[in-house]
Design an enzyme around this catalytic site. Sequence first.
Site, PDB file in Angstrom:
ATOM      1  N   ARG A 144      -6.592  23.469 -35.431  1.00 12.63           N
ATOM      2  CA  ARG A 144      -7.326  24.619 -34.920  1.00 12.63           C
ATOM      3  C   ARG A 144      -6.550  25.382 -33.842  1.00 12.63           C
ATOM      4  NH1 ARG A 144     -12.606  26.554 -34.003  1.00 12.63           N
ATOM      5  NH2 ARG A 144     -12.883  27.192 -31.849  1.00 12.63           N
ATOM      6  N   ASP A 204     -14.044  14.911 -24.852  1.00 13.05           N
ATOM      7  CA  ASP A 204     -13.053  14.088 -25.562  1.00 13.05           C
ATOM      8  C   ASP A 204     -12.951  12.673 -25.001  1.00 13.05           C
ATOM      9  OD1 ASP A 204     -12.497  16.090 -27.340  1.00 13.05           O
ATOM     10  OD2 ASP A 204     -10.846  16.905 -26.160  1.00 13.05           O
ATOM     11  N   ASP A 251     -10.738  19.371 -36.257  1.00 12.26           N
ATOM     12  CA  ASP A 251     -11.636  18.229 -36.369  1.00 12.26           C
ATOM     13  C   ASP A 251     -12.989  18.655 -36.898  1.00 12.26           C
ATOM     14  OD1 ASP A 251      -9.913  16.269 -35.013  1.00 12.26           O
ATOM     15  OD2 ASP A 251     -10.089  17.717 -33.385  1.00 12.26           O
TER      16      ASP A 251
HETATM   17  N1  EPU Z   1     -16.894  28.128 -29.410  1.00 17.11           N
HETATM   18  C1  EPU Z   1     -17.586  29.171 -29.997  1.00 17.11           C
HETATM   19  N2  EPU Z   1     -16.936  30.372 -30.160  1.00 17.11           N
HETATM   20  C2  EPU Z   1     -15.655  30.555 -29.773  1.00 17.11           C
HETATM   21  C3  EPU Z   1     -14.947  29.486 -29.177  1.00 17.11           C
HETATM   22  C4  EPU Z   1     -15.603  28.270 -29.005  1.00 17.11           C
HETATM   23  O1  EPU Z   1     -18.749  29.037 -30.352  1.00 17.11           O
HETATM   24  O2  EPU Z   1     -15.125  31.664 -29.951  1.00 17.11           O
HETATM   25  C5  EPU Z   1     -17.568  26.833 -29.234  1.00 17.11           C
HETATM   26  C6  EPU Z   1     -16.911  25.737 -30.060  1.00 17.11           C
HETATM   27  O3  EPU Z   1     -17.399  25.737 -31.375  1.00 17.11           O
HETATM   28  C7  EPU Z   1     -17.274  24.489 -29.309  1.00 17.11           C
HETATM   29  C8  EPU Z   1     -17.304  24.975 -27.859  1.00 17.11           C
HETATM   30  O4  EPU Z   1     -17.426  26.395 -27.906  1.00 17.11           O
HETATM   31  O5  EPU Z   1     -18.530  24.045 -29.675  1.00 17.11           O
HETATM   32  C9  EPU Z   1     -16.090  24.611 -27.032  1.00 17.11           C
HETATM   33  O6  EPU Z   1     -14.911  25.093 -27.652  1.00 17.11           O
HETATM   34  P1  EPU Z   1     -13.582  25.433 -26.844  1.00 17.11           P
HETATM   35  O7  EPU Z   1     -13.130  26.762 -27.294  1.00 17.11           O
HETATM   36  O8  EPU Z   1     -13.797  25.194 -25.391  1.00 17.11           O
HETATM   37  O9  EPU Z   1     -12.605  24.298 -27.389  1.00 17.11           O
HETATM   38  P2  EPU Z   1     -11.226  24.456 -28.151  1.00 17.11           P
HETATM   39  O10 EPU Z   1     -10.330  25.365 -27.408  1.00 17.11           O
HETATM   40  O11 EPU Z   1     -11.470  24.710 -29.582  1.00 17.11           O
HETATM   41  C10 EPU Z   1     -10.131  22.500 -26.791  1.00 17.11           C
HETATM   42  C11 EPU Z   1      -9.404  21.223 -27.115  1.00 17.11           C
HETATM   43  C12 EPU Z   1     -10.369  20.202 -27.657  1.00 17.11           C
HETATM   44  C13 EPU Z   1     -11.478  19.974 -26.633  1.00 17.11           C
HETATM   45  C14 EPU Z   1     -12.152  21.315 -26.261  1.00 17.11           C
HETATM   46  C15 EPU Z   1     -13.198  21.185 -25.181  1.00 17.11           C
HETATM   47  C16 EPU Z   1      -7.229  22.021 -27.729  1.00 17.11           C
HETATM   48  C17 EPU Z   1      -6.202  22.167 -28.772  1.00 17.11           C
HETATM   49  N3  EPU Z   1      -8.384  21.481 -28.110  1.00 17.11           N
HETATM   50  O12 EPU Z   1     -10.678  22.965 -28.018  1.00 17.11           O
HETATM   51  O13 EPU Z   1      -9.611  19.003 -27.814  1.00 17.11           O
HETATM   52  O14 EPU Z   1     -12.439  19.092 -27.166  1.00 17.11           O
HETATM   53  O15 EPU Z   1     -11.159  22.243 -25.823  1.00 17.11           O
HETATM   54  O16 EPU Z   1     -12.628  20.694 -23.999  1.00 17.11           O
HETATM   55  O17 EPU Z   1      -6.998  22.345 -26.570  1.00 17.11           O
HETATM   56  C18 EPU Z   1      -8.942  16.931 -28.724  1.00 17.11           C
HETATM   57  O18 EPU Z   1      -7.938  16.976 -27.990  1.00 17.11           O
HETATM   58  O19 EPU Z   1      -9.253  15.878 -29.363  1.00 17.11           O
HETATM   59  C19 EPU Z   1      -9.806  18.113 -28.843  1.00 17.11           C
HETATM   60  C20 EPU Z   1     -10.676  18.268 -29.826  1.00 17.11           C
END
Ligand code: EPU
Length: 417
Positions: A92, A305, A116
Site C-alpha cells: 500500500r 501495530d 494488508d
Molecule cells: N484512511 C482513510 N482514508 C484515507 C487514508 C486513510 O479512510 O485517505 C483510513 C485507513 O483506512 C485506516 C486509517 O485511516 O483505517 C489509518 O490509515 P493511515 O493512513 O493512518 O495509515 P497508512 O498510512 O495506510 C501507516 C502504516 C501502517 C500503520 C498505520 C497507522 C506505513 C507503510 N504503514 O499506514 O503500518 O498501521 O500507518 O499507524 O507507514 C505495518 O507496519 O504493519 C502497518 C500496517
Amino acid sequence: MAQLVVTGGARLRGTVGVLGAKNAVLKHLVATLLAPGIHRIDNTPDIVDVRLMAQVISHIGASCRFEGTSVEVEVPDELLPEAPIDLVRRMRASILVLGALLARCGEARVALPGGDDFGSRPIDMHLEGLESMGAEFELVHGVLRAIAPGGLHGAEVMLEFPSVGATENLLLASVMARGTTVIGNAAREPEIQDLAEFLVTMGAVIRGAGTSTIEIDGVGGLDPGRHRAVPDRLEAGTYLVGAAITGGEVTVIDCVPGHLRMELRKLGEAGCSYEVGKDWVTLSGPERPRPVDFATLPYPGFHTDMHPQMVSLLSLAEGTSVITENIYAARFRYIGELNRLGADVQIEGQHVIIRGVTALSGCPIDACDIRAGAALVLAGLAADGVTTVNDAEHIDRGYADFPGKLAALGAHIERFD
Ligand code: EPU
C-alpha cells in the site's frame, strides 16, 4: 510458503538491537525521487517491503545499491512517472509515489493500492488534499492517472483524520509546490518527523512536523540527501512483548524509548517492570500478566501495530481485558488462529474481549499479516509444545531475521522455506 516452528517454554533473555523503521525507510526511498543525484539512507533494515519499494522506485528510474544497513539511491534527471500494478498491489505504501511524482513530473500513473487485509483502506484523504493543491485524477482500468496542469500550488488542507499516509503524501507533494501548504490535523508519528528531517536535509522548508499542524514553504528544487532512519519502535515493542509473554528479561538497544511511551505504560500495567535509558529499554515479564484495557489511537496513543502482540500477551492474563481498535475496521483475522492455541478472545464490533486462560497449547496456525504473524509467534513462545506458524513470509515484510533474533534471545524456533 515459509513456516516458523516454535517450541514454547523458553524465557527470552539477552539483548537485541533494532534497525531503522520500515514505515520511515519506505517513505525516504520515495522522497529520493524528488531530487536527481545520489542519496544515502543509513540504518536500513533488510526486509521484503524495503526491497519492494526499491523495485517500485527502480521502475520509475532510480538505481538502488544496498550495502550492509545502508542504501544508496541514484536518481536520474528523467523519470518514468508510473508505479507498476503488480508492486503497488503488494504494498500500500506505493501510493506515496503519487505526491512525489506529481511534484517532480507534474503527472503520475499509480495503480490503486493493496496491502494488508484490514478491511477497506481508502485513499480519499490523499486525493482530496492533492486536489486542493491543483492535481486532477482519473481512474482508468484500476490505474489512477494524476496530472497537475498548472503545477502544484500551496493550499490549506484539513485532514478529517490524522492519516499517516495522507500526511506524508501531502508533505512530499508540497515541498516543491508554489507557495505555502498548511496540513491541519496532521499525523504526529515519529516516522513523519523523520521524513521531514530527511526532506530538510534535501533543502525543504518545513515547520511543525511531529505536531498536528505542519507548514511547508515550497522551494524551486531539492538536492540529494543523506539520513539515518529513526529506529523501529514496532520491532522494539515486539521484542519487549516477547520478554513479557515468556516471563523473561530482554534489553532492546538502538531504540528511542520515548516513542514507546504508551505501550510501555500498558506493559507496566500488565505487571512488567522496565527501565529505560537514552537509547535502550530493559523489560522483565511477570509470572502471569494482569489484565489491561486500552484503545488504539494515532500517535502518541497506543499503536494499532502493537495491538495483536498485546492480545497474545493478555490471552494469558489473570482476568479479562478489553481492547478497542480505532484505526482499522477489520484487524481481527488473527484472533481465530490465536483461539486455536486455546486463547479465549471474542470480537464485539470494534472491541476485542480477552478472557485470560492459564495456558496455550501449540498447534499449526496461519499468519495473515506482518503484526499478526509476529503476535502468533510470540504466543507460540508461551504455548505448551510445538506451534507451527504458516505463511510466515508476511513477517519478513516488516522484521529482519525475526527467527534469528528470537533464537539469539533463547527461543526454540526454526524456519522452513
Ligand atoms: N484512511 C482513510 N482514508 C484515507 C487514508 C486513510 O479512510 O485517505 C483510513 C485507513 O483506512 C485506516 C486509517 O485511516 O483505517 C489509518 O490509515 P493511515 O493512513 O493512518 O495509515 P497508512 O498510512 O495506510 C501507516 C502504516 C501502517 C500503520 C498505520 C497507522 C506505513 C507503510 N504503514 O499506514 O503500518 O498501521 O500507518 O499507524 O507507514 C505495518 O507496519 O504493519 C502497518 C500496517
